[in-house]
Design an enzyme around this catalytic site. Sequence first.
Site, PDB file in Angstrom:
ATOM      1  N   GLU A 137       0.823  -1.220   0.000  1.00  0.00           N
ATOM      2  CA  GLU A 137       0.000   0.000   0.000  1.00  0.00           C
ATOM      3  C   GLU A 137       0.855   1.267   0.000  1.00  0.00           C
ATOM      4  O   GLU A 137       0.515   2.248  -0.673  1.00  0.00           O
ATOM      5  CB  GLU A 137      -0.959  -0.045   1.193  1.00  0.00           C
ATOM      6  N   GLU A 141      -4.115  -9.439   3.715  1.00  0.00           N
ATOM      7  CA  GLU A 141      -4.847  -9.061   4.930  1.00  0.00           C
ATOM      8  C   GLU A 141      -5.986 -10.018   5.282  1.00  0.00           C
ATOM      9  O   GLU A 141      -6.266 -10.250   6.459  1.00  0.00           O
ATOM     10  CB  GLU A 141      -5.402  -7.634   4.770  1.00  0.00           C
TER      11      GLU A 141
END
Length: 707
Positions: free
Chosen positions: A105, A125
């Site tokens: 990210e 995640e």
Amino acid sequence: MSDAVSSSMIDDIAVVKVDQPPVNAIDQAIRKGLSREFSQLRSRSNVKAIVLGCAGKTFIAGADIKEFDFGIGAPGYHEVFRLIEDSPVPVVAAIHGTALGAGTEIALACHYRVADEGARLGLPELSLGIIPGAGGTQRMPRLIPIEAAADMMLSGKPMPAERAKELGMIDSVVTGDVIDAAVLFARQLLAQGKGPRRTRELAVRSTENVAQVLAEKRAQAVKTMRGRTSPAKLLEALQAAAEKPFDEGLKVEMAVSAELEKSIESRALRHLFFAEREVRRIPGLSDNVQRRPVESVGIVGAGTMGGGISMAFVNAEIPVTLTDVSQAALDAGLAKIRKNYERSVSRGSIKADQMESRIKLITPTVDFSALSKADLVIEAVFENLDLKKETFLRLDQTAKQGAILGTNTSTLNIDEIATVTKRPQDVIGLHFFSPANVMPLLEIVQAKRTANDVLATAIDVARRIRKVGVVARVCYGFIGNRMMDPYGREAEHCLLEGASPEDVDSTLERFGMAMGILAVYDLAGVDIGHLTRLALGDVFKKDPTFYRPSAMLTERGWHGQKSGRGYYRYENGKRTVDPEVVKLFHDEGKRLGVPQRKPSTDEILQRCLCALINEGARILEEGVAVRASDIDVVYTSGYGFPRFRGGPMFYADTVGLKNIYDRILEFQRTLDSRYWQPAPLLEKLAKTNSSFKQWQAEKAAVRAVAS
Ligand code: T1G
């Protein structure tokens, strides 16, 4: 001020470097450091571009997962990543190793990305019960097609740099020092007059029929991730990316993340993340123990287990000498190994040449003396004490001095097996789970005389063959099978009380078990379990109802899938309910005077789980398992216990040990009290409103003081 983030100048290009071993996980200190550096660089006119890179073996491998238990301290991810994205000069990410989660990210918040050819990028995640929560669900679909972004996040699998470039995530794939290459890339940008390219300002890619695409993914996820909440929530955030402006979509991501971070599902999966790493630490076993070399392995027995174990080692490029008593048995074993590999090739999980090179690492022989060169020999013969002792006697005379002698027994007393050798210190249990080339769990059974270097070596070997090695001490069934006994006992007893196999298995599968216990028995062979229990002597005399259904099936030769019927019927690969068997069990229950109570699904579930947890508590108080979390790892990686519930001991803590204890006392009153004696540890923790987690932490603290 954290010095894990620093910056230096190469002419007019600033290099911001993160250096926080072992995996540069981002915590509050790192965020503060990044915020400090990027704020300072922003105000310096001599800075024409910025490169963000990392020291050590990998680029940022995610957010510090530990921080989720305490709350994300300021500055938050969005604030820091926005600061990077808003840089007035181009920011180039220099990626090597495995960029994961917040690592990917932060790279997306940079304006350009240069990756080492061996690098991989992932958003795993979901494996922690959360979603990419630092802008990944909004920025990724602006760089790669939203469908590919969804697949990346749903699978959690890291993507090779080349593929990431093909999709549009990476601008350049390089060899050599990636930071140097990124500096060069930045210089070329400046030469071309290119400035910042903010990902958030890009349009989301390929939104044609996105609603349908995401609906299909949702339907798929419901099937493949039964009982989970986070997959649907992830798709909600991606839907927002497709339909809303960036900042609106980001609000959806933030709301979903905040909700999931507190969920039991995420706490359970985070618990397992650390538990699967904690299993490697054995109190009293120092990290500096000299390991024994294991560069060659011998396997005794080319049956299902021996074949699977051989594959596990050659998959890790460790050569294997595979023996069996006859050429026919050896050929059958090799044929099965090749068939398994051919299936993997047809599925595309390995290439044909990889299959051939792995099979080449197996040397089949009926000559037992060929095992004399192996560093480690694992016996995988039929589960019979006399046969195993006989095999170890021969191994004692054949194996070289210093070789480790492992037994794949799943229940038998390893101390007794070791007594037939002159080197009990070299004997250890290595209990693989079928199929051994697939199942991640390896129970490493430390016998009374097992030497520390043998134990330490076995723990390392588990990691080399990509297994989760959990240490157990010797007792009947070690950790997994010992706890399975009362669990299966209750499941079978419910059949005598009027429940059907379908009632029992569907209840357990709804709870999240990969497969109901009776279907597991049919898969493994009903007779195997029955014969193992028979070897235990007079258990049936004390209680004629004890595992009576599997005894009846075995007596009739109905051994499960391999004989076309067991608790169910199996025709053309399909499993169907067998009314004849259901009636057989009910009639037997009536004959044995078992009250036909037809237990409810809740009672069936609670009896199986409470029996499992109670036995787990006994295993802890006896020291058969080092930690409660080890039991959770055994059950989630070897027995199909749902990971999103964290394992039986974690689950018990979420339900509350007082509730488990009270339920056991209720069963003690309403069922066969011989089987429902609360474990003293469970009773103590329940009465003190404590938990297995707290007990484990207290034990670790006592050990730390003592050491
Ligand atoms: N947080 C905290 N500790 C971590 C960590 C992490 N992300 N990753 C590794 N460790 C510790 C680990 O516990 C072990 O500690 C040591 O580092 C070495 O790890 C906002 C929310 C990178 C592939 O899920 O998959 O970003 O036991 O033994 O085999 O959207 O670690 O030695 O004390 O596993 O070489 C997403 C997790 C986080 C990646 C390296 N990232 N890590 O494997 O070493 S969520 C992940 C891994 C997130 C954002 C969200 C692997 C690895 P100890 P190791 P390895």
